[in-house]
Structure formats: structure tokens, C-alpha cells
Design a protein around this motif. Structure first.
Motif, PDB file in Angstrom:
ATOM      1  N   LYS A   1       0.887  -1.159   0.000  1.00  0.00           N
ATOM      2  CA  LYS A   1       0.000   0.000   0.000  1.00  0.00           C
ATOM      3  C   LYS A   1       0.923   1.205   0.000  1.00  0.00           C
ATOM      4  CE  LYS A   1      -3.649   2.381   2.602  1.00  0.00           C
ATOM      5  NZ  LYS A   1      -3.246   3.675   2.130  1.00  0.00           N
ATOM      6  N   ILE A   2       0.669   2.117  -0.899  1.00  0.00           N
ATOM      7  CA  ILE A   2       1.525   3.292  -1.055  1.00  0.00           C
ATOM      8  C   ILE A   2       0.749   4.541  -0.662  1.00  0.00           C
ATOM      9  CG2 ILE A   2       2.876   4.655  -2.692  1.00  0.00           C
ATOM     10  CD1 ILE A   2       2.930   2.006  -4.436  1.00  0.00           C
ATOM     11  N   ASP A   3       1.279   5.299   0.279  1.00  0.00           N
ATOM     12  CA  ASP A   3       0.714   6.594   0.650  1.00  0.00           C
ATOM     13  C   ASP A   3       1.724   7.659   0.259  1.00  0.00           C
ATOM     14  OD1 ASP A   3      -1.769   5.839   1.810  1.00  0.00           O
ATOM     15  OD2 ASP A   3      -0.732   5.235   3.635  1.00  0.00           O
ATOM     16  N   ILE A   4       1.232   8.701  -0.387  1.00  0.00           N
ATOM     17  CA  ILE A   4       2.089   9.797  -0.822  1.00  0.00           C
ATOM     18  C   ILE A   4       1.490  11.092  -0.298  1.00  0.00           C
ATOM     19  CG2 ILE A   4       3.042  11.020  -2.813  1.00  0.00           C
ATOM     20  CD1 ILE A   4       2.802   8.324  -4.318  1.00  0.00           C
ATOM     21  N   LYS A   5       2.332  11.886   0.342  1.00  0.00           N
ATOM     22  CA  LYS A   5       1.860  13.150   0.916  1.00  0.00           C
ATOM     23  C   LYS A   5       2.900  14.237   0.706  1.00  0.00           C
ATOM     24  CE  LYS A   5      -0.876  10.858   4.385  1.00  0.00           C
ATOM     25  NZ  LYS A   5      -1.338  10.777   5.729  1.00  0.00           N
ATOM     26  N   VAL A   6       2.429  15.487   0.675  1.00  0.00           N
ATOM     27  CA  VAL A   6       3.377  16.598   0.683  1.00  0.00           C
ATOM     28  C   VAL A   6       3.782  16.835   2.137  1.00  0.00           C
ATOM     29  CG1 VAL A   6       2.571  17.688  -1.443  1.00  0.00           C
ATOM     30  CG2 VAL A   6       1.563  18.353   0.722  1.00  0.00           C
ATOM     31  N   SER A   7       4.993  17.316   2.328  1.00  0.00           N
ATOM     32  CA  SER A   7       5.487  17.599   3.680  1.00  0.00           C
ATOM     33  C   SER A   7       4.567  18.611   4.351  1.00  0.00           C
ATOM     34  CB  SER A   7       6.900  18.168   3.622  1.00  0.00           C
ATOM     35  OG  SER A   7       7.775  17.265   3.012  1.00  0.00           O
ATOM     36  N   PRO A   8       4.245  18.382   5.616  1.00  0.00           N
ATOM     37  CA  PRO A   8       3.363  19.321   6.327  1.00  0.00           C
ATOM     38  C   PRO A   8       3.884  20.758   6.245  1.00  0.00           C
ATOM     39  CG  PRO A   8       3.720  17.349   7.640  1.00  0.00           C
ATOM     40  CD  PRO A   8       4.649  17.259   6.455  1.00  0.00           C
ATOM     41  N   GLY A   9       2.996  21.655   5.834  1.00  0.00           N
ATOM     42  CA  GLY A   9       3.338  23.068   5.751  1.00  0.00           C
ATOM     43  C   GLY A   9       4.122  23.475   4.516  1.00  0.00           C
ATOM     44  N   SER A  10       4.362  22.537   3.584  1.00  0.00           N
ATOM     45  CA  SER A  10       5.188  22.861   2.419  1.00  0.00           C
ATOM     46  C   SER A  10       4.390  23.288   1.187  1.00  0.00           C
ATOM     47  CB  SER A  10       6.077  21.672   2.049  1.00  0.00           C
ATOM     48  OG  SER A  10       5.292  20.604   1.550  1.00  0.00           O
ATOM     49  N   HIS A  11       3.061  23.170   1.256  1.00  0.00           N
ATOM     50  CA  HIS A  11       2.247  23.518   0.093  1.00  0.00           C
ATOM     51  C   HIS A  11       0.962  24.189   0.542  1.00  0.00           C
ATOM     52  CE1 HIS A  11       0.003  23.117  -3.677  1.00  0.00           C
ATOM     53  NE2 HIS A  11       1.199  22.989  -4.244  1.00  0.00           N
ATOM     54  N   ALA A  12       0.564  25.222  -0.193  1.00  0.00           N
ATOM     55  CA  ALA A  12      -0.635  25.984   0.158  1.00  0.00           C
ATOM     56  C   ALA A  12      -1.903  25.130   0.109  1.00  0.00           C
ATOM     57  CB  ALA A  12      -0.771  27.196  -0.765  1.00  0.00           C
ATOM     58  N   SER A  13      -1.935  24.129  -0.761  1.00  0.00           N
ATOM     59  CA  SER A  13      -3.116  23.262  -0.908  1.00  0.00           C
ATOM     60  C   SER A  13      -2.807  21.847  -0.433  1.00  0.00           C
ATOM     61  CB  SER A  13      -3.564  23.237  -2.368  1.00  0.00           C
ATOM     62  OG  SER A  13      -3.863  24.533  -2.826  1.00  0.00           O
TER      63      SER A  13
ATOM     64  N   VAL B   1      -3.822  19.772   1.931  1.00  0.00           N
ATOM     65  CA  VAL B   1      -4.913  18.815   2.177  1.00  0.00           C
ATOM     66  C   VAL B   1      -5.500  18.320   0.855  1.00  0.00           C
ATOM     67  CG1 VAL B   1      -7.207  18.513   3.201  1.00  0.00           C
ATOM     68  CG2 VAL B   1      -5.427  19.738   4.460  1.00  0.00           C
ATOM     69  N   ALA B   2      -5.736  19.229  -0.076  1.00  0.00           N
ATOM     70  CA  ALA B   2      -6.319  18.853  -1.369  1.00  0.00           C
ATOM     71  C   ALA B   2      -5.368  17.967  -2.173  1.00  0.00           C
ATOM     72  CB  ALA B   2      -6.678  20.103  -2.170  1.00  0.00           C
ATOM     73  N   VAL B   3      -4.090  18.314  -2.180  1.00  0.00           N
ATOM     74  CA  VAL B   3      -3.102  17.513  -2.921  1.00  0.00           C
ATOM     75  C   VAL B   3      -3.030  16.111  -2.328  1.00  0.00           C
ATOM     76  CG1 VAL B   3      -0.646  17.270  -3.477  1.00  0.00           C
ATOM     77  CG2 VAL B   3      -1.751  19.501  -3.708  1.00  0.00           C
ATOM     78  N   ASN B   4      -2.942  16.021  -1.000  1.00  0.00           N
ATOM     79  CA  ASN B   4      -2.874  14.711  -0.344  1.00  0.00           C
ATOM     80  C   ASN B   4      -4.117  13.876  -0.656  1.00  0.00           C
ATOM     81  OD1 ASN B   4      -0.395  15.329   0.749  1.00  0.00           O
ATOM     82  ND2 ASN B   4      -1.206  15.864   2.754  1.00  0.00           N
ATOM     83  N   LYS B   5      -5.274  14.503  -0.649  1.00  0.00           N
ATOM     84  CA  LYS B   5      -6.520  13.783  -0.932  1.00  0.00           C
ATOM     85  C   LYS B   5      -6.509  13.238  -2.360  1.00  0.00           C
ATOM     86  CE  LYS B   5     -11.498  14.239  -0.548  1.00  0.00           C
ATOM     87  NZ  LYS B   5     -12.627  15.095  -0.172  1.00  0.00           N
ATOM     88  N   GLN B   6      -6.071  14.044  -3.312  1.00  0.00           N
ATOM     89  CA  GLN B   6      -6.020  13.601  -4.708  1.00  0.00           C
ATOM     90  C   GLN B   6      -5.051  12.444  -4.901  1.00  0.00           C
ATOM     91  OE1 GLN B   6      -5.114  17.468  -6.522  1.00  0.00           O
ATOM     92  NE2 GLN B   6      -6.971  17.200  -7.753  1.00  0.00           N
ATOM     93  N   LEU B   7      -3.893  12.545  -4.273  1.00  0.00           N
ATOM     94  CA  LEU B   7      -2.846  11.542  -4.484  1.00  0.00           C
ATOM     95  C   LEU B   7      -3.149  10.194  -3.859  1.00  0.00           C
ATOM     96  CD1 LEU B   7       0.345  13.715  -3.998  1.00  0.00           C
ATOM     97  CD2 LEU B   7      -0.616  12.842  -6.137  1.00  0.00           C
TER      98      LEU B   7
END
Length: 158
Positions: free
Chosen positions: A110-122, A124-130
Motif C-alpha cells: 500500500k503506497i501513501d504519498i503526501k506533501v510535507s506538512p506546511g510545504s504547500h498551500a493546498s 490537504v487537497a493535494v494529499n486527498k487527490q494523491l
């Protein structure tokens, strides 16, 4: 053209030397080594950035330290850091990472991909899409997105 880039002058980091893996046992050809963060990093480090002629490693978007692997639970978590807070390519970068790992890792993971906390303005939305299977599948059915992913991965397959 460079003036149209969100980050026209990114900081480029030196690449790390590749590690050479030793077999677990000289007598056991069927031995399966556990997958670790270094192996996962080796799969994603050469993905080309969609806007620059540099790899994700060179731009410090991914690093071995940003990868957590639990081989026993078949789980990989990659946290990546876009070069700028308003990076319009963050979702595409995450999609490239996901596709590369889907091609490289055993299907049990199972692969989870996230942006580093506080590194992107969006963030939550990016993490949800990915991490939404339906959105990822729909994105990969889009010929333009699929071509962009293929271009980013082409350099990592050479």
C-alpha cells in the motif's frame, strides 16, 4: 519561457552515490530481502521534475529520510517537498511517484504519498487527490497527464 515557471531558479543539490546491495546469502538464491527506504528511494530519485531538467533528488523534493517503509505490513509512505509553496505541479509530481512505485514494488504494498506538512498551500487537497484510487485512475486515463507522467519517468528508466 523561464519567466513562466513558478520557480524559475530552483536550488539544485548534489546527487548521492548509489548504494550497492549485497545478496542476503550466497547459498540462498530464493532469499527475498525486505524492502527498505533506500530501495524505495532508488526507485524515485531519478524521476525528472515536470518543469526543470533536474531529478526530484537534485531538487531535494524526495530524499531517503522522507520515506518510511514497513515491509512486514507492506506499507510505504513517501513525504515529498515541493520547491515552492504554490507549486502547480505538486499533484503531478506525486502522481509520478505513485506510478513509478506501482511499477517497481510488489503489488502487496500500500503506497501513501503526501506533501510535507506546511510545504504547500493546498496540502490537504493535494494529499486527498494523491491517495484516492478513483482520482488516480481517472488522472491516468487522461492522455495529456499520462504523457506527462511518462516523460517524467522516462529518465528514471534509462
Amino acid at each position: 519561457m523561464a519567466s513562466q515557471l513558478i520557480n524559475a531558479n530552483p536550488v539544485v543539490h548534489e546527487r548521492k552515490a548509489r548504494s550497492v546491495r549485497q545478496p542476503t546469502s550466497a547459498h540462498d538464491d530464493l532469499a527475498v530481502e525486505p524492502i527498505d527506504s533506500l530501495e524505495v528511494f532508488d526507485h524515485v530519485r531519478d524521476i525528472k521534475d515536470p518543469e526543470h531538467p533536474y531529478t526530484l533528488e537534485q531538487l531535494n523534493v524526495v530524499s531517503e529520510d522522507s520515506i518510511a517503509v514497513d515491509d512486514k505490513r507492506s506499507h510505504v509512505l513517501i513525504t515529498f517537498t515541493p520547491t515552492v509553496e504554490h507549486c502547480s505541479m505538486a499533484t503531478l509530481i506525486g502522481l509520478c511517484i505513485r506510478v513509478k512505485l506501482m511499477q517497481s514494488l510488489p503489488p502487496r504494498f500500500k503506497i501513501d504519498i503526501k506533501v510535507s506538512p506546511g510545504s504547500h498551500a493546498s496540502e490537504v487537497a493535494v494529499n486527498k487527490q494523491l491517495n484516492d484510487k478513483e482520482r488516480v485512475a481517472a488522472a491516468l486515463e487522461n492522455p495529456n497527464l499520462s504523457q506527462m507522467v511518462d516523460e517524467c519517468l522516462a529518465s528514471s528508466e534509462e
